[in-house]
Structures are given as structure tokens and as C-alpha cells.
Design an enzyme around this catalytic site. Sequence first.
Site, short mmCIF file in Angstrom:
data_model
loop_
_atom_site.label_atom_id
_atom_site.label_comp_id
_atom_site.label_asym_id
_atom_site.label_seq_id
_atom_site.Cartn_x
_atom_site.Cartn_y
_atom_site.Cartn_z
N SER A 68 20.08 43.77 49.44
CA SER A 68 20.75 43.91 50.78
C SER A 68 19.55 43.55 51.83
O SER A 68 20.05 42.69 52.65
CB SER A 68 21.61 45.20 51.11
OG SER A 68 20.52 46.38 51.14
N LYS A 96 31.93 45.24 35.18
CA LYS A 96 31.56 44.03 35.72
C LYS A 96 31.69 42.89 34.87
O LYS A 96 31.75 42.86 33.58
CB LYS A 96 29.88 43.68 35.94
CG LYS A 96 29.39 44.95 36.87
CD LYS A 96 28.03 45.35 36.82
CE LYS A 96 27.51 46.50 37.30
NZ LYS A 96 25.98 46.80 37.12
N CYS A 129 30.76 49.27 48.59
CA CYS A 129 29.24 49.05 48.55
C CYS A 129 28.84 49.23 49.83
O CYS A 129 28.91 48.24 50.50
CB CYS A 129 28.91 48.16 47.61
SG CYS A 129 27.12 47.77 47.72
N1 LIG Z 1 18.60 48.11 46.54
C1 LIG Z 1 19.79 47.57 46.40
C2 LIG Z 1 20.87 48.68 46.20
C3 LIG Z 1 22.19 47.86 45.57
C4 LIG Z 1 22.88 48.89 44.77
O1 LIG Z 1 22.66 49.70 44.37
N2 LIG Z 1 24.29 48.57 44.60
C5 LIG Z 1 25.36 49.39 44.02
C6 LIG Z 1 26.65 49.37 44.48
S1 LIG Z 1 26.55 50.11 46.26
C7 LIG Z 1 25.48 48.68 42.52
O2 LIG Z 1 25.50 47.52 42.49
N3 LIG Z 1 25.89 49.55 41.52
C8 LIG Z 1 26.07 49.22 40.24
C9 LIG Z 1 24.80 49.24 39.36
O3 LIG Z 1 23.80 49.59 39.68
O4 LIG Z 1 25.20 48.95 38.19
C10 LIG Z 1 20.32 46.82 47.73
O5 LIG Z 1 19.86 47.15 48.83
O6 LIG Z 1 21.08 45.71 47.64
#
Ligand SMILES: N[C@@H](CCC(=O)N[C@@H](CS)C(=O)NCC(=O)O)C(=O)O
Length: 238
Positions: A85, A59, A32
Site C-alpha cells: 500500500s 485467490k 482490506c
Molecule cells: N504491507 C502490505 C500488507 C497487505 C496485506 O496484508 N493485505 C492483506 C489483506 S488486508 C492480504 O492480502 N492478505 C492475504 C494474504 O496475505 O494472503 C501493504 O501495505 O499492502
Amino acid sequence: MPVVEETKHLEVDAPLPPLKKGLVRLYSNRFCVFSQRTRLVLAAKSANYEIINIHLKKKPTWYASKNPNGTTPCLEKDEDIVWDSTITCEYGNDIFAENPLWPTDPLAKAKDRMLIDFFNSKIFPNFMKLTFYPVEGKEEFYQQEYEKNVGKLQENLVERGTTFFGGSQPGMVDYMMWPWFERWVLLDDIFPKDNFPTILTWRKNMIAAPAVKEAAIPDDIHLEYFKNFKQNIFQYDY
Ligand SMILES: N[C@@H](CCC(=O)N[C@@H](CS)C(=O)NCC(=O)O)C(=O)O
């Protein structure tokens, strides 16, 4: 070694590992990009912390109670938890005093934030369209957009006249952008890297930076993960 412990990618039935008082915990996923931002920041702060890796397609059931959005990263300290993040990086920068990652000058900080905003809206979405999430028939469009905006990023670094966007050392601004540049190997066949010599030099300097080394994934593993992703195989432990 600042990462005290790192789990494999936990799946649906995995129990929640017990929290250790005082030890910061990062819920992460090795591939990620957003989690990697946080790993970079924590590494730059020489923080002691543990990593609980989450299998994003299976998950653990308890993960929804940690982050209602279900995304990685999340940062937890003594049951106080934050996600997204941008916020995990800020929080990590604030709770660990060593090596502040923002400039102290308010205008310089504002300019870094504007650059991150530019990167978030104009560079990384186009990178994703060229790699993980292509849109048929729009390849050329996204390629042109990506090249145009990496060109603007390069102009910004030339104007700054510094080794890193953050100055003589990488700052928050560098770490927030790095995960997508570490993955340049995925663009090998389509992106004329040599047209961007200042970005290439920045990239070389970033690769040599200790925090980047600590959070790095080697090119061959990126390629392997990407090949699997394209076949809908979500393998995270290599
Ligand atoms: N805007 C969020 C985006 C986080 C994100 O989309 N993470 C992805 C992995 S890179 C995730 O957890 N995807 C799984 C899901 O959405 O269920 C950040 O900056 O943390």
C-alpha cells in the site's frame, strides 16, 4: 465516476479479466484496509481506474503472477505492476498529476512520513489486536496502548492547528490512517471516543471529504463483515 468498473471478489477459477490499454487497474479487496488506502488516494486524484476484487481466501490462480506476496493491493498500468500500500499510494500519487497529496516543503513531508510511521507501528497494530486478532488475557494492555497512542496522535493534530493532518484538505498522511478510523464502530463498546475530541472532529471532517465518501463502507456493513469474520466466514460481496 472515476471507478470505471468494479468486479465482484474473484475466486480460484475466475479468468483474468483482459487489461484495457491505458486504464489503471487496482487489485483490491473491499474489506482490506491497505487496499482502501489506495482507493482513497486514487479517489483524491480523481483518477479513472478499474477495480478487480480478489477473494483473499480463494485467490484466483493467476494472482500469484501479479503479486508474488499474494497480498492486496496491487496497482497495474499497461502490465507494469507494483504492490504494497505504501508503494501503490506513492505510485498513484505520481502517475496522476492532479491534486498532489504530499506537502511541497521537504521538512513538512518528512514530518508527515514520521507520523505515518508512528501510526503504522503504534496505532494500527493495537487496533487490530482489539478487533480482528485479539490475544486472550492481553485485552487491557492493547486497549491502554491504543488509547495512549491515539492521545499522542491527537496532540500532533492540536500542534499542527489544522483541520486535517495534511492542512486545510486531507493529504497522504490522512488517507494512510483513515481506514482504521473508519472502522471505529468496531470499538464502540470498548473505546472512550469522547476523550479524544480533536480526533472526533477530524473524523467528522474526514467523513465529509469527497474521496472518503467515494471509498467508504457503511458502519452496518463493517459490523456485518466483522461478525462473519469472527465466525470464519469470509464474505466480501454485500
Ligand atoms: N504491507 C502490505 C500488507 C497487505 C496485506 O496484508 N493485505 C492483506 C489483506 S488486508 C492480504 O492480502 N492478505 C492475504 C494474504 O496475505 O494472503 C501493504 O501495505 O499492502
